[in-house]
Design a protein around this motif. Structure first.
Motif, mmCIF file in Angstrom:
data_model
loop_
_atom_site.group_PDB
_atom_site.id
_atom_site.type_symbol
_atom_site.label_atom_id
_atom_site.label_comp_id
_atom_site.label_asym_id
_atom_site.label_seq_id
_atom_site.Cartn_x
_atom_site.Cartn_y
_atom_site.Cartn_z
ATOM 1 N N GLU A 190 -10.588 -23.541 111.073
ATOM 2 C CA GLU A 190 -11.744 -24.152 110.403
ATOM 3 C C GLU A 190 -11.865 -23.580 108.992
ATOM 4 O OE1 GLU A 190 -15.182 -25.475 112.860
ATOM 5 O OE2 GLU A 190 -14.514 -23.898 114.202
ATOM 6 N N SER A 191 -12.621 -24.299 108.134
ATOM 7 C CA SER A 191 -12.667 -23.859 106.736
ATOM 8 C C SER A 191 -13.908 -23.035 106.422
ATOM 9 C CB SER A 191 -12.586 -25.072 105.813
ATOM 10 O OG SER A 191 -13.591 -25.961 106.203
ATOM 11 N N VAL A 192 -14.686 -22.727 107.476
ATOM 12 C CA VAL A 192 -15.911 -21.935 107.273
ATOM 13 C C VAL A 192 -15.930 -20.748 108.226
ATOM 14 C CG1 VAL A 192 -17.356 -23.833 106.435
ATOM 15 C CG2 VAL A 192 -17.115 -23.472 108.895
ATOM 16 N N ALA A 193 -16.730 -19.745 107.871
ATOM 17 C CA ALA A 193 -16.867 -18.555 108.716
ATOM 18 C C ALA A 193 -17.486 -18.969 110.062
ATOM 19 C CB ALA A 193 -17.746 -17.532 108.003
ATOM 20 N N PRO A 194 -17.300 -18.134 111.115
ATOM 21 C CA PRO A 194 -17.830 -18.466 112.438
ATOM 22 C C PRO A 194 -19.303 -18.884 112.412
ATOM 23 C CG PRO A 194 -16.447 -16.528 112.599
ATOM 24 C CD PRO A 194 -16.546 -16.864 111.139
ATOM 25 N N TYR A 195 -19.606 -19.874 113.243
ATOM 26 C CA TYR A 195 -20.992 -20.375 113.292
ATOM 27 C C TYR A 195 -21.403 -20.644 114.732
ATOM 28 C CZ TYR A 195 -18.389 -24.809 113.377
ATOM 29 O OH TYR A 195 -17.510 -25.819 113.680
ATOM 30 N N GLU A 196 -22.729 -20.860 114.882
ATOM 31 C CA GLU A 196 -23.319 -21.126 116.203
ATOM 32 C C GLU A 196 -23.080 -22.606 116.524
ATOM 33 O OE1 GLU A 196 -24.555 -18.696 117.943
ATOM 34 O OE2 GLU A 196 -25.291 -17.168 116.547
ATOM 35 N N HIS B 10 -17.457 -5.784 105.079
ATOM 36 C CA HIS B 10 -17.100 -4.918 106.206
ATOM 37 C C HIS B 10 -15.593 -4.783 106.389
ATOM 38 C CE1 HIS B 10 -21.353 -5.765 107.127
ATOM 39 N NE2 HIS B 10 -21.325 -4.518 107.534
ATOM 40 N N GLY B 11 -14.854 -5.207 105.393
ATOM 41 C CA GLY B 11 -13.399 -5.010 105.422
ATOM 42 C C GLY B 11 -12.692 -5.846 106.475
ATOM 43 N N ILE B 12 -13.318 -6.975 106.841
ATOM 44 C CA ILE B 12 -12.671 -7.863 107.826
ATOM 45 C C ILE B 12 -11.985 -8.997 107.074
ATOM 46 C CG2 ILE B 12 -13.056 -9.438 109.777
ATOM 47 C CD1 ILE B 12 -15.606 -7.744 110.411
ATOM 48 N N GLU B 13 -10.717 -9.166 107.316
ATOM 49 C CA GLU B 13 -9.948 -10.224 106.649
ATOM 50 C C GLU B 13 -10.221 -11.546 107.370
ATOM 51 O OE1 GLU B 13 -7.655 -9.108 104.165
ATOM 52 O OE2 GLU B 13 -7.206 -11.195 103.662
ATOM 53 N N LEU B 14 -10.861 -12.467 106.663
ATOM 54 C CA LEU B 14 -11.189 -13.763 107.266
ATOM 55 C C LEU B 14 -10.188 -14.785 106.737
ATOM 56 C CD1 LEU B 14 -13.317 -15.152 109.066
ATOM 57 C CD2 LEU B 14 -14.742 -15.420 107.026
ATOM 58 N N ILE B 15 -9.228 -15.160 107.573
ATOM 59 C CA ILE B 15 -8.178 -16.088 107.125
ATOM 60 C C ILE B 15 -8.562 -17.487 107.624
ATOM 61 C CG2 ILE B 15 -5.711 -16.601 107.170
ATOM 62 C CD1 ILE B 15 -5.202 -13.651 107.836
ATOM 63 N N LEU B 16 -9.095 -18.303 106.707
ATOM 64 C CA LEU B 16 -9.601 -19.629 107.091
ATOM 65 C C LEU B 16 -8.564 -20.721 106.809
ATOM 66 C CD1 LEU B 16 -13.260 -19.260 105.705
ATOM 67 C CD2 LEU B 16 -12.461 -18.934 108.059
ATOM 68 N N ASP B 17 -8.861 -21.928 107.263
ATOM 69 C CA ASP B 17 -7.980 -23.089 107.038
ATOM 70 C C ASP B 17 -6.548 -22.814 107.496
ATOM 71 O OD1 ASP B 17 -9.716 -25.003 105.832
ATOM 72 O OD2 ASP B 17 -9.755 -23.720 104.038
ATOM 73 N N THR B 18 -6.404 -21.986 108.480
ATOM 74 C CA THR B 18 -5.070 -21.558 108.893
ATOM 75 C C THR B 18 -4.915 -21.697 110.399
ATOM 76 O OG1 THR B 18 -5.017 -19.993 107.064
ATOM 77 C CG2 THR B 18 -3.432 -19.614 108.834
ATOM 78 N N ARG B 19 -4.009 -22.568 110.789
ATOM 79 C CA ARG B 19 -3.775 -22.768 112.222
ATOM 80 C C ARG B 19 -2.643 -21.857 112.674
ATOM 81 N NH1 ARG B 19 -4.939 -25.953 116.254
ATOM 82 N NH2 ARG B 19 -3.312 -26.463 117.755
ATOM 83 N N VAL B 20 -2.820 -21.218 113.806
ATOM 84 C CA VAL B 20 -1.703 -20.461 114.389
ATOM 85 C C VAL B 20 -0.870 -21.459 115.188
ATOM 86 C CG1 VAL B 20 -1.091 -18.706 116.104
ATOM 87 C CG2 VAL B 20 -2.835 -18.223 114.375
#
Ligand code: FAD
Length: 428
Positions: free
Chosen positions: A39-45, A84-94
């Motif tokens: 997804e292209s946004v940070a985690p959400y509810e 908080h030093g967390i790498e948020l890799i968005l728009d990226t499918r494994v």
């Protein structure tokens, strides 16, 4: 070779946001953690998508419902992850996982190495094609799982409204119910089509369903129960104009919303991790058949200790709690007890709101007066109260229901329980 992390969370949904919060609460080292999300946004509810997001006025939009606001915690914006030093890799499918080799390969061909992996890939919607119906891709056919889907639905609702059109909702589960309520809220008449004899058939008894069905009918929803759709009629531009039912009848439709179920996203791990009941099998520490790999949320089959069996639960409370539990198991393995979860689901439609705790097995007794807006039900199995449902309750009343469903007291006299109703839980 690309980047390497101590912990990688695969998936950027609700569970991922709660796992990140748990790491931060425990002062996990900066730079050791990354989240990879398509997804292209940070985690959400995610539950907001079928509720606040679809309101005709004052609709909720990101960033207002990023995790973990759903439980009264901080709203974790992209900056929060950075801070908080967390790498948020968005728009990226494994696209591939090598569990033994401790690596993931992304759609951008990067290989990301992990020491510990938390799988939080959630679930995907079932598409009509999987039921043998072709052609469910059209501008006015909507599914609902992601913000992208929700944006498409909002646009389709506006287009439908502008021509005074009507909608057909396929499916009578909670997505169908919540979407139908949202469509009515947007002044779009709705017909709901589903094969069961009443709505929410996996949880509701016919008596409970009757209340909601009457409420919906009064607001302009028509029900076509006990039937399924067989195809669509389209115009020259490929837009759907009608839904065709199995008996050959047709329902004119300017908008179709499909909510026919979900499947856990397990495909990356088939043949590498043990699966059960369609989910990734975990133990009470949310650990999979490979001890370096944990899994949480909608994607897991986990031991439900209370009932001594494996379950898959696709609900937000479990996503949040299982995520926090996995992080505790990773950080303090010697201290953590096995996950001891009690099933809890809720829904809000129109001005109604219900909650359910425990298990809906055995016989059911109903209490309260439906026309008063507050009523409920208890499920009794092998002489014990195992499940509790309430519409229109207060915070204290829901807390009492949770208590009673967890304690599972003996029910010596079912008639007395029926008379006591909510009072039984309140006095417990
Ligand atoms: P998700 O939140 O689905 O997150 C999974 C994430 O993994 C997604 O970001 C996805 O894009 C990503 N992903 C998957 N595969 C890959 C890959 N290969 N590479 C990269 N990223 C990947 N529950 C309730 O209890 N009450 C409700 O009222 C309620 N309402 C809901 C309304 C809607 C519209 C929906 C869709 C769900 C609702 N739920 C509700 C269910 C609840 O939202 C889910 O149980 C919860 O989101 C599960 O969290 P999760 O993190 O396991 O999965």
């Amino acid at each position: 070779m690309g980047r390497s992390f101590q912990v990688v969370i695969l998936g950027g949904g609700t569970a991922a946001g709660y796992a990140a919060l748990e790491f931060v609460k425990n002062d996990y080292n900066h730079g050791d953690l990354c989240i990879i999300s398509e997804e292209s946004v940070a985690p959400y509810e995610r539950p907001a998508l079928s509720k606040g997001f679809l309101l005709p006025e004052g609709a909720a939009r990101l960033p207002s419902f990023h995790t973990c606001v759903g439980t009264g915690n901080e709203r974790q914006l992209t900056k929060w992850y950075k801070d908080h030093g967390i790498e948020l890799i968005l728009d990226t499918r494994v696209v591939a996982a090598d569990v033994k080799g401790h690596t993931l390969r992304t759609s951008s061909q990067e290989t990301i190495a992990f020491r510990t992996l938390i799988i939080a890939t959630g679930a995907r919607v079932l598409r009509l094609e999987e039921f043998g119906i072709t052609g469910s891709v059209a501008p006015n056919i909507c599914y609902l799982r992601s913000v992208q889907d929700a944006n498409k639905l909002v646009e389709a609702m506006a287009a439908c409204k502008s021509i005074g059109g009507s909608a057909v909702v396929i499916g009578g589960g909670y997505i169908g119910m919540e979407c139908a309520a949202a469509l009515i809220g947007n002044r779009i008449p709705v017909t709901m089509v589903f094969p069961e004899s009443h709505i929410m058939a996996r949880l509701f008894t016919p008596e409970i369903a009757a209340f909601y069905e009457q409420y919906y009918e009064k607001r302009g929803v028509t029900f076509k129960k006990g039937t399924v759709m067989s195809g669509f009629e389209r115009n020259d531009q490929g837009k759907v104009e009608a839904v065709v039912l199995k008996d050959g009848s047709r329902l004119p439709a300017d908008l179709v919303v499909v909510g026919v179920g979900i499947r856990p996203n397990v495909s990356l791990f088939e043949g590498q991790l043990t699966l059960e009941k369609g989910g990734i099998k975990v133990n009470g520490k949310m650990q999979t058949s490979n001890s370096s790999v944990y899994a949480v949320g909608d994607v897991v089959s986990f031991p439900l200790r209370m009932y001594g069996e494996m379950r898959k639960l696709e609900h937000v409370d479990h996503a949040r709690k299982s995520a926090a539990h996995a992080v505790q198991a990773i950080l303090c393995p010697e201290k953590i007890e096995d996950y001891n979860y009690m099933p809890y689901f809720y829904s809000r439609v129109f001005t109604l709101s219900w909650q359910f705790f425990g298990d809906n097995v055995g016989s059911c007794i109903h209490y309260g007066v439906q026309s008063s807006g507050k009523f409920g039900a208890y499920w009794i199995n092998k002489g014990k109260l195992v499940g509790a449902f309430l519409e229109g309750g207060s915070k204290d009343e829901y807390a009492a229901l949770a208590r009673v469903a967890r304690d599972r007291p003996e029910v010596p006299d079912v008639n007395l329980l029926e008379d006591q109703g909510l009072g039984f839980a309140m006095a417990h």
